[in-house]
Design a protein around this motif. Structure first.
Motif, short mmCIF file in Angstrom:
data_model
loop_
_atom_site.label_atom_id
_atom_site.label_comp_id
_atom_site.label_asym_id
_atom_site.label_seq_id
_atom_site.Cartn_x
_atom_site.Cartn_y
_atom_site.Cartn_z
N VAL B 259 -64.27 68.26 -49.64
CA VAL B 259 -64.36 69.59 -49.78
C VAL B 259 -62.81 70.07 -50.00
CG1 VAL B 259 -64.94 71.88 -49.14
CG2 VAL B 259 -66.57 69.97 -48.99
N LEU B 264 -63.73 76.61 -50.30
CA LEU B 264 -64.91 76.50 -49.73
C LEU B 264 -65.62 77.98 -49.19
CD1 LEU B 264 -67.48 74.97 -48.68
CD2 LEU B 264 -66.17 74.54 -46.40
N PHE B 312 -70.38 80.10 -49.26
CA PHE B 312 -69.91 79.18 -49.95
C PHE B 312 -69.49 79.48 -51.21
CE2 PHE B 312 -71.64 75.84 -46.58
CZ PHE B 312 -70.72 76.23 -45.62
N TYR B 316 -70.27 74.40 -54.01
CA TYR B 316 -70.67 73.82 -52.80
C TYR B 316 -71.99 74.23 -52.52
CZ TYR B 316 -65.76 72.42 -52.79
OH TYR B 316 -64.41 72.06 -52.98
N ARG B 319 -74.82 71.58 -51.67
CA ARG B 319 -74.61 70.82 -50.60
C ARG B 319 -74.69 71.71 -49.33
NH1 ARG B 319 -69.41 68.09 -51.34
NH2 ARG B 319 -69.59 67.08 -49.20
N ARG B 320 -75.01 72.69 -49.32
CA ARG B 320 -74.95 73.99 -48.16
C ARG B 320 -75.16 73.17 -46.60
NH1 ARG B 320 -74.96 78.55 -46.01
NH2 ARG B 320 -74.15 79.66 -47.68
N ILE B 323 -72.67 70.44 -45.72
CA ILE B 323 -71.35 71.27 -45.29
C ILE B 323 -71.46 72.15 -44.40
CG2 ILE B 323 -69.63 72.67 -46.55
CD1 ILE B 323 -70.15 71.29 -49.07
#
Lengths: 342, 338
Positions: B259, B264, B312, B316, B319-320, B323
């Motif tokens: 990331v 981000l 975010f 992204y 893929r919360r 992440i």
């Protein structure tokens, strides 16, 4: 056309040669004029004081003699600085080199209302010797001044002669004691220069290099002389040593310091809820698991419990110092001593 | 008196947890978090796969809290008015209006259970924004109050078809978003499959003693907890540092694998979110029989109260969950206290 061109070339060549010749002639005239003896400076214009070498005997080849000449010259006379002798200049006496060479010269100038003071420092080196004591002379240097034009000096150029200094050059060996002609073996190696100053410089440089390397190692080793010295708990221990048990703020400082050491060792923030992870990754601390629990309990009381102030006593700091020592032992892979409860 | 109240209610809370742990096995952490949310008066969103027990868990809590309980299923054709009233033709052949799930129990509504919230339209989410934040609703030229209401909602993250992403403003109203995962323990997994008591969910939930907590006293008691449990200056500084780190994690050296940390985070935790985090941390301290909040109390609720509030970059968002977990763990690891 060709004829005209040849004429032009010829005439231009003549002009060029004439110019070059005139230039060389004028330059040589200037040089000649400068070297030509000038009338002496009128009396009373120059007042001289000299500092000569403190003795006039016992000089050997290679010795350096220093003279300091101070001249007070009334205005408007001015020293022509180019008339000062130049380094390397060697006087001749009756066509023979004297063996005394000017090796250094410097001068200073100070302007006053009615006069100009010049201080000239002269250094001569002896390059001659003799089997017996030999008379020698630091030559009378002639320097020139620019003054007003007069009947004797139409161009105003006058000269002044710095008095000479007489001394004696001593022989380098007793006369007759050494006959070098008897000892001229082709197998004898040339006489070597003494290498002592160079050796000293080499040794000094090696010492400096060694010290620099040690310093570099100290910096690269996280500012620690020994492998275990710079580690977090060793540093914390040194910091805790200066703290006072009577000062309440010092307890917080000590706790903060130890927290930092634990965090540095773990490479993340360690709390009581992840201390087991810390012990997994740093198993050498497992033997003080109970003490770590007590440490976090104490930290909670001091930093987060707003009502319970029982932890703020001098015993806590004493305990922390011992705890730090335990941690330092664990850090070094040693078995720490048992620690009593607070 | 207040100390005795704190002790008595702690007993009730422990009793509540113990009873629920009997019927929903292997979920001690979510159960502790939901208990914390109830005593912090915060709404709860459960997130997890299909059939992991989200609904059972919320129904179990609802039974223990007592008071009015209403439930609605999120569907794509659900409209805001469906939450407020129903219209129907009566036996007399005339149109009638009856109160919807929100109004049915009046001020005694203690739990509003929104099943599969992400299937409802944004219009419904919008209505919920006000109900959750202000606990009031305007309908039929009148303002209705729900002082004791808690919203329990759940959603599954697996299905994306015919679902709507809950906007960040709506997510921010939830005090906690709690992930529910299937327990790893073999004995528990075996029990869930072979123990017949888990076959009938209604019967299972009914085994829990009802009304363990007095729903109408929870607000008052919650205020007492918030007043009694203190936060030292060191802890306040620690919480502020955590907050700052949610906004600019790269400034604190936090890294998430794969990331770009500078791209981000679009928005860190909100002031409301951090306030909710501290409320929950105070309750956690009280549940652990402490008078002051510790960093460990914050850690206990940090993920569940903050993860769903951080916004975010869209790239992204897919893929919360992964992440957010790594980011918040990194923040806790990076910030020291003291």
């Amino acid at each position: 056309m060709k004829c005209v061109m040849n004429k032009l070339i010829k005439s231009s060549n003549i002009y060029l040669f004439t110019f070059v010749f005139a230039f060389i002639l004028s330059k040589s005239f200037v040089v000649f004029a400068n070297d030509e003896p000038s009338p002496d400076i009128p009396e009373g214009i120059v007042k001289i004081s000299k500092i000569n070498p403190d003795r006039n005997v016992g000089y050997l080849m290679g010795d350096i003699l220093k003279r300091t000449i101070a001249l007070d010259v009334k205005k408007p006379y001015k020293l022509i600085e180019t008339s000062l002798p130049i380094v390397g200049y060697e006087h001749r006496y009756q066509g023979q080199v004297s063996g005394i060479e000017l090796c250094k010269i410097s001068h200073t100038k100070k302007e006053n209302d009615d006069k100009t003071s010049y201080v000239i420092h002269l250094s001569y080196q002896i390059f001659t010797t003799a089997p017996v004591v030999k008379p020698a002379i630091l030559p009378a240097e002639v320097i020139k001044f620019q003054g007003p034009a007069s009947a004797e000096a139409k161009d105003g150029l006058v000269q002044y002669k710095i008095p000479e200094f007489y001394f004696r050059i001593s022989p380098m060996a007793v006369f007759g004691a050494v006959k070098i002609e008897d000892d001229m073996s082709p197998l004898r190696q040339p006489i070597l220069l003494q290498a002592y100053p160079e050796k000293e410089k080499l040794v000094a440089s090696l010492i400096l290099l060694g010290l620099s390397l040690v310093g570099l190692l100290y910096i690269l080793g996280s500012r620690a002389w020994l492998p275990f010295m710079g580690r977090p708990f060793a540093q914390a221990g040194r910091h805790l040593r200066g703290l006072s048990a009577t000062n309440t703020d010092d307890l917080k400082t000590a706790l903060t310091c130890l927290h930092k050491a634990i965090n540095s060792t773990a490479k993340y923030s360690v709390f009581s809820d992840n201390v087991s992870d810390f012990l997994t990754h740093s198993p050498s601390f497992k033997v003080i698991e109970n003490e770590l629990g007590q440490f976090f309990e104490l930290s909670h009381k001091v930093f987060f419990d707003t009502q319970d102030t029982s932890a703020h006593d001098k015993n806590s700091l004493v305990w922390l110092k011992r705890f730090c020592k335990q941690c330092r032992d664990c850090e070094r892979g040693l078995k720490p001593a048992n620690l009593k409860k607070i | 008196m207040s100390d005795k109240q704190l002790t008595d209610w702690r007993q009730h809370a422990q009793n509540l947890e113990s009873e629920i742990n009997k019927v929903v096995v292997g979920q001690q952490t979510p159960i502790r978090l939901i208990t914390t949310a109830i005593f912090s008066r915060g709404h709860v969103l459960l997130e997890g796969d299909v059939g992991v027990g989200k609904t059972t868990l919320l129904r179990a809590f609802t039974r223990c809290i007592g008071g009015g309980y209403q439930r609605i299923e999120g569907t794509i054709d659900l409209m805001p008015n469906d939450l407020v009233y129903h219209t129907y033709l009566g036996e007399d052949g005339k149109p009638h209006v009856s109160p919807g799930p929100l109004l049915m129990s009046g001020e005694n509504l203690s739990v509003f259970f929104f099943n599969e919230i992400n299937r409802a339209r944004p219009q419904v989410h919008s209505l919920l924004l006000r109900v959750m934040a202000e606990r009031t609703l305007s309908a039929f030229n009148k303002e209705y109050h729900f002082p004791h209401m808690l919203v329990f909602a759940d959603r599954n993250q697996v299905e994306k078809e015919e679902t709507f992403e809950i906007p960040s403003a709506a997510r921010d109203r939830f005090m906690m978003e709690i992930p529910i995962v299937v327990p790893d323990d073999n004995a528990i997994m075996e029990s869930l499959v072979f123990d017949t008591k888990f076959h009938n969910v209604d019967a299972l939930v009914n085994t829990i003693p009802a009304d363990i907590l007095q729903f109408d006293q929870l607000n008052e008691f919650s205020a007492l907890v918030q007043n009694k449990i203190e936060a030292s200056s060191t802890l306040r500084q620690y919480a502020l540092n955590l907050w700052r780190a949610t906004k600019t994690p790269s400034a604190y050296g936090v890294k998430v694998s794969g990331v770009d940390m500078n791209r981000l985070v679009l928005a860190g935790a909100s002031p409301r979110g951090m306030s909710m985090m501290l409320r929950a941390a105070r309750v956690n301290a009280w549940l652990n029989n402490r008078d002051s909040v510790l960093p460990e109390d914050i850690h206990a609720v940090f993920h569940s109260t903050v993860a769903h509030r951080i916004v975010f970059s869209p790239v992204y968002e897919m893929r919360r969950t992964e992440i957010a977990r790594e980011l918040l763990t990194g923040i806790v690891n990076a910030i020291a206290a003291p």
